[in-house]
Each structure stands twice: as structure tokens, then as C-alpha cells.
Design a protein around this motif. Sequence first.
Motif, PDB file in Angstrom:
ATOM      1  N   THR A 121      11.017  29.976  -9.771  1.00 54.32           N
ATOM      2  CA  THR A 121      11.982  28.883  -9.753  1.00 54.32           C
ATOM      3  C   THR A 121      11.927  28.114  -8.432  1.00 54.32           C
ATOM      4  O   THR A 121      12.245  26.927  -8.387  1.00 54.32           O
ATOM      5  N   VAL A 122      11.497  28.781  -7.372  1.00 53.18           N
ATOM      6  CA  VAL A 122      11.388  28.125  -6.071  1.00 53.18           C
ATOM      7  C   VAL A 122      10.411  26.948  -6.138  1.00 53.18           C
ATOM      8  O   VAL A 122      10.620  25.929  -5.476  1.00 53.18           O
ATOM      9  N   MET A 123       9.375  27.062  -6.954  1.00 56.89           N
ATOM     10  CA  MET A 123       8.423  25.946  -7.109  1.00 56.89           C
ATOM     11  C   MET A 123       9.117  24.719  -7.687  1.00 56.89           C
ATOM     12  O   MET A 123       8.870  23.593  -7.259  1.00 56.89           O
TER      13      MET A 123
ATOM     14  N   LEU B 125      12.882  18.586  -4.914  1.00 58.35           N
ATOM     15  CA  LEU B 125      13.287  18.025  -3.625  1.00 58.35           C
ATOM     16  C   LEU B 125      12.254  17.010  -3.122  1.00 58.35           C
ATOM     17  O   LEU B 125      12.617  15.975  -2.547  1.00 58.35           O
ATOM     18  N   LEU B 126      10.974  17.298  -3.345  1.00 58.56           N
ATOM     19  CA  LEU B 126       9.932  16.334  -2.975  1.00 58.56           C
ATOM     20  C   LEU B 126      10.067  15.060  -3.792  1.00 58.56           C
ATOM     21  O   LEU B 126       9.883  13.956  -3.272  1.00 58.56           O
ATOM     22  N   LEU B 127      10.402  15.177  -5.082  1.00 61.75           N
ATOM     23  CA  LEU B 127      10.619  13.987  -5.915  1.00 61.75           C
ATOM     24  C   LEU B 127      11.776  13.139  -5.388  1.00 61.75           C
ATOM     25  O   LEU B 127      11.694  11.906  -5.381  1.00 61.75           O
ATOM     26  N   ILE B 128      12.833  13.793  -4.949  1.00 61.67           N
ATOM     27  CA  ILE B 128      13.968  13.048  -4.390  1.00 61.67           C
ATOM     28  C   ILE B 128      13.535  12.301  -3.136  1.00 61.67           C
ATOM     29  O   ILE B 128      13.852  11.117  -2.954  1.00 61.67           O
TER      30      ILE B 128
ATOM     31  N   SER C 101       0.829  -1.205   0.000  1.00 54.82           N
ATOM     32  CA  SER C 101       0.000   0.000   0.000  1.00 54.82           C
ATOM     33  C   SER C 101       0.868   1.262   0.000  1.00 54.82           C
ATOM     34  O   SER C 101       0.592   2.218  -0.734  1.00 54.82           O
ATOM     35  N   ALA C 102       1.916   1.269   0.803  1.00 54.28           N
ATOM     36  CA  ALA C 102       2.819   2.426   0.850  1.00 54.28           C
ATOM     37  C   ALA C 102       3.532   2.600  -0.486  1.00 54.28           C
ATOM     38  O   ALA C 102       3.705   3.730  -0.958  1.00 54.28           O
ATOM     39  N   LEU C 103       3.936   1.483  -1.101  1.00 57.84           N
ATOM     40  CA  LEU C 103       4.615   1.559  -2.397  1.00 57.84           C
ATOM     41  C   LEU C 103       3.691   2.136  -3.466  1.00 57.84           C
ATOM     42  O   LEU C 103       4.095   2.999  -4.247  1.00 57.84           O
ATOM     43  N   VAL C 104       2.452   1.694  -3.497  1.00 62.43           N
ATOM     44  CA  VAL C 104       1.483   2.211  -4.473  1.00 62.43           C
ATOM     45  C   VAL C 104       1.240   3.699  -4.234  1.00 62.43           C
ATOM     46  O   VAL C 104       1.230   4.503  -5.176  1.00 62.43           O
ATOM     47  N   PHE C 105       1.056   4.087  -2.976  1.00 56.46           N
ATOM     48  CA  PHE C 105       0.806   5.488  -2.652  1.00 56.46           C
ATOM     49  C   PHE C 105       2.000   6.354  -3.047  1.00 56.46           C
ATOM     50  O   PHE C 105       1.830   7.409  -3.665  1.00 56.46           O
ATOM     51  N   ASP C 106       3.217   5.927  -2.683  1.00 59.67           N
ATOM     52  CA  ASP C 106       4.401   6.714  -2.999  1.00 59.67           C
ATOM     53  C   ASP C 106       4.648   6.798  -4.503  1.00 59.67           C
ATOM     54  O   ASP C 106       5.044   7.848  -5.015  1.00 59.67           O
ATOM     55  N   THR C 107       4.390   5.714  -5.220  1.00 62.91           N
ATOM     56  CA  THR C 107       4.575   5.728  -6.674  1.00 62.91           C
ATOM     57  C   THR C 107       3.569   6.664  -7.340  1.00 62.91           C
ATOM     58  O   THR C 107       3.920   7.434  -8.244  1.00 62.91           O
ATOM     59  N   THR C 108       2.339   6.617  -6.897  1.00 59.52           N
ATOM     60  CA  THR C 108       1.311   7.514  -7.434  1.00 59.52           C
ATOM     61  C   THR C 108       1.647   8.966  -7.123  1.00 59.52           C
ATOM     62  O   THR C 108       1.526   9.849  -7.986  1.00 59.52           O
ATOM     63  N   SER C 109       2.092   9.222  -5.899  1.00 57.99           N
ATOM     64  CA  SER C 109       2.484  10.580  -5.513  1.00 57.99           C
ATOM     65  C   SER C 109       3.662  11.060  -6.348  1.00 57.99           C
ATOM     66  O   SER C 109       3.701  12.224  -6.775  1.00 57.99           O
ATOM     67  N   PHE C 110       4.638  10.176  -6.594  1.00 58.61           N
ATOM     68  CA  PHE C 110       5.802  10.530  -7.400  1.00 58.61           C
ATOM     69  C   PHE C 110       5.365  10.927  -8.807  1.00 58.61           C
ATOM     70  O   PHE C 110       5.837  11.938  -9.347  1.00 58.61           O
ATOM     71  N   ALA C 111       4.460  10.152  -9.399  1.00 65.73           N
ATOM     72  CA  ALA C 111       3.994  10.452 -10.751  1.00 65.73           C
ATOM     73  C   ALA C 111       3.283  11.807 -10.801  1.00 65.73           C
ATOM     74  O   ALA C 111       3.510  12.608 -11.717  1.00 65.73           O
ATOM     75  N   TYR C 112       2.451  12.083  -9.805  1.00 63.61           N
ATOM     76  CA  TYR C 112       1.723  13.351  -9.768  1.00 63.61           C
ATOM     77  C   TYR C 112       2.684  14.527  -9.616  1.00 63.61           C
ATOM     78  O   TYR C 112       2.578  15.529 -10.329  1.00 63.61           O
ATOM     79  N   VAL C 113       3.626  14.417  -8.690  1.00 63.82           N
ATOM     80  CA  VAL C 113       4.566  15.519  -8.461  1.00 63.82           C
ATOM     81  C   VAL C 113       5.494  15.695  -9.666  1.00 63.82           C
ATOM     82  O   VAL C 113       5.849  16.819 -10.016  1.00 63.82           O
ATOM     83  N   ALA C 114       5.877  14.596 -10.313  1.00 63.37           N
ATOM     84  CA  ALA C 114       6.726  14.704 -11.512  1.00 63.37           C
ATOM     85  C   ALA C 114       5.992  15.458 -12.618  1.00 63.37           C
ATOM     86  O   ALA C 114       6.573  16.317 -13.293  1.00 63.37           O
ATOM     87  N   LEU C 115       4.722  15.157 -12.805  1.00 63.42           N
ATOM     88  CA  LEU C 115       3.924  15.864 -13.810  1.00 63.42           C
ATOM     89  C   LEU C 115       3.787  17.341 -13.444  1.00 63.42           C
ATOM     90  O   LEU C 115       3.948  18.225 -14.300  1.00 63.42           O
ATOM     91  N   THR C 116       3.511  17.616 -12.187  1.00 61.77           N
ATOM     92  CA  THR C 116       3.395  19.001 -11.728  1.00 61.77           C
ATOM     93  C   THR C 116       4.712  19.738 -11.895  1.00 61.77           C
ATOM     94  O   THR C 116       4.743  20.901 -12.335  1.00 61.77           O
ATOM     95  N   ASP C 117       5.817  19.076 -11.576  1.00 63.83           N
ATOM     96  CA  ASP C 117       7.141  19.691 -11.726  1.00 63.83           C
ATOM     97  C   ASP C 117       7.420  20.027 -13.197  1.00 63.83           C
ATOM     98  O   ASP C 117       7.973  21.077 -13.510  1.00 63.83           O
ATOM     99  N   TRP C 118       7.015  19.139 -14.095  1.00 65.81           N
ATOM    100  CA  TRP C 118       7.186  19.394 -15.533  1.00 65.81           C
ATOM    101  C   TRP C 118       6.445  20.672 -15.946  1.00 65.81           C
ATOM    102  O   TRP C 118       6.976  21.510 -16.672  1.00 65.81           O
TER     103      TRP C 118
END
Length: 87
Positions: free
Chosen positions: A61-63, A69-72, A15-32
Motif C-alpha cells: 500500500t505504501v507504493m 502523493l507524486l500525482l498531487i 516545455s515544463a508543461l509538456v514534461f509535467d503532463t507526460t510525467s503525470f500520465a505515466y505516474v497515473a498509469l503506474t498508480d493504477w
Amino acid sequence: EMVQMRLGPRGKAISALVFDTTSFAYVALTDWYFVQFVFSSYSRESLAPTPLATPLWIPETVMIVGATLLLISLGRSIVRDAREVFA
């Protein structure tokens, strides 16, 4: 929490892996999109409507820095969760 309480240790790890992977994908898209936004402000030479007329790409640029950093951090969590699941 009700679902998490009923899961065993392996289920919680999955469950934690699924949540973290989904969060990573969302933040990566937002970062893009943050990167696209900053490049847009930079190319248009947008300035803040203040007496200093600060170029908007500087505070924007701070965003990018924060999201990266959140992605890391999420990447480290994904590695940790994957080790728990596959161990």
C-alpha cells in the motif's frame, strides 16, 4: 539542457508543461497498476514468507500512497506551468 538553454521564457514554460503532463500520465498509469496489484494480493490473502507472515497488501500500500502523493505534486506543477504559459 542544450534545448532548454535556447528556449525563451514561454518556450521553457511550454516545455515544463509538456514534461509535467507526460510525467503525470505515466505516474497515473503506474498508480493504477499498483492499485490492481494490491487488490490482487488482498484478494489472494498473500502473506510474506517470514515468521510474522505479514499480509503483503500492507507494505504494498505504501507504493500507492507514494505514487498518489507524486500525482498531487505533479498536478500542482501542471497548474503552475499552465498559469505561466497562458498568462
